[in-house]
Design an enzyme around this catalytic site. Structure first.
Site, PDB file in Angstrom:
ATOM      1  N   CYS A  48       0.832  -1.214   0.000  1.00 15.10           N
ATOM      2  CA  CYS A  48       0.000   0.000   0.000  1.00 15.10           C
ATOM      3  C   CYS A  48       0.864   1.261   0.000  1.00 15.10           C
ATOM      4  O   CYS A  48       1.537   1.556   0.990  1.00 15.10           O
ATOM      5  CB  CYS A  48      -0.926  -0.032   1.217  1.00 15.10           C
ATOM      6  SG  CYS A  48      -1.798   1.511   1.543  1.00 15.10           S
ATOM      7  N   CYS A  51       0.017   3.858   2.697  1.00 11.87           N
ATOM      8  CA  CYS A  51       0.474   3.365   4.004  1.00 11.87           C
ATOM      9  C   CYS A  51       1.949   3.689   4.200  1.00 11.87           C
ATOM     10  O   CYS A  51       2.373   4.150   5.272  1.00 11.87           O
ATOM     11  CB  CYS A  51       0.264   1.860   4.115  1.00 11.87           C
ATOM     12  SG  CYS A  51      -1.446   1.309   3.922  1.00 11.87           S
TER      13      CYS A  51
END
Length: 247
Positions: A48, A51
């Site tokens: 991600c 993230c």
């Protein structure tokens, strides 16, 4: 809102293991502590992008709130508790205190906004946001910054220039601060003159910062405007496909 995690996680059969990176086996014990220490849980995945962009911000917050707030993280690809808790996108952050879910936030955000969430969610001293709206921009960026107040104020009433700078950030920057400032810029661009170009930019920036549901909404709006103006929207269609893959 009152947290319903107790029943859900009890049914999930969880036990305790002491570690910062939590998992299905110890999440119940970590969230339902014997004391009232506030807890922030970061649901993430190694692939991600948003993230990863939040990692340095979270590292700073761990230091800032050392001894006051406990930060945990859970890899959604290695666990199933995120499904039990209804986590639909990543990153997602749960704010828990005394067995109650005080807040849930999705997507990347600036450090100042995260601080505000912590302090509001856990009844701590509030901080003011660094983002302003209205007649001018006052983000407090250095004069030599690509996104300095002076440079942004010079184009604050030019929808096209604002959108161009925001799109540049989408293409060239991974720094979360630049991306989130650019979201402010493209929102101003849309306020001045909503069109298929700036709504597409908005959708792309939301996608890059992990706000997939909002990104899909803006991408669909961009296609609506493109159709009404007779413009090509193949790139926005491709973006929608990428968003759907993440949802």
């Amino acid at each position: 809102m009152k947290l319903t995690l107790t029943l859900l996680l009890f049914c999930f059969g969880l036990v305790t293991v002491a570690q910062t990176e939590i998992n299905d086996d110890n999440i119940e014990a970590k969230l339902f502590r014997d004391d009232s220490t506030p807890v922030v849980v970061d649901f993430y995945a190694t692939w991600c992008g948003p993230c990863k962009r939040m990692d340095p911000i979270l590292a700073e917050l761990v230091d800032r709130y050392d001894g006051k707030v406990i930060f945990y993280k859970m890899d959604v690809d290695k666990n199933e508790a995120d499904d039990v808790l209804g986590i639909e996108s990543i990153p997602t952050y749960l704010f828990v205190q005394d067995g109650e879910l005080t807040h849930m936030a999705e997507g990347a955000m600036p450090k100042s906004d995260f601080i505000n969430l912590i302090e509001e969610s856990f009844t701590m001293a509030s901080s003011s946001s660094s983002y302003a709206s209205g007649g001018s921009y006052s983000g407090g960026q250095p004069d030599d910054s690509e996104y300095s107040d002076a440079k942004i104020n010079a184009i604050w009433n030019d929808s096209g220039e604002l959108n161009e700078l925001a799109w540049h950030a989408y293409e060239e920057h991974d720094d979360i601060a630049a991306l989130l400032i650019s979201i402010d810029l493209v929102k101003r661009s849309i306020q001045l003159d909503e069109n298929s170009y700036n709504t597409d930019t908005y959708a792309a920036l939301l996608f890059k910062t992990g706000k997939y549901t909002d990104a899909l909404k803006q991408a669909k709006r961009s296609i609506e405007l493109a159709k009404s103006d007779g413009r090509d929207y193949s790139s926005t269609t491709q973006l929608i496909n990428e968003i759907i893959e993440k949802l």
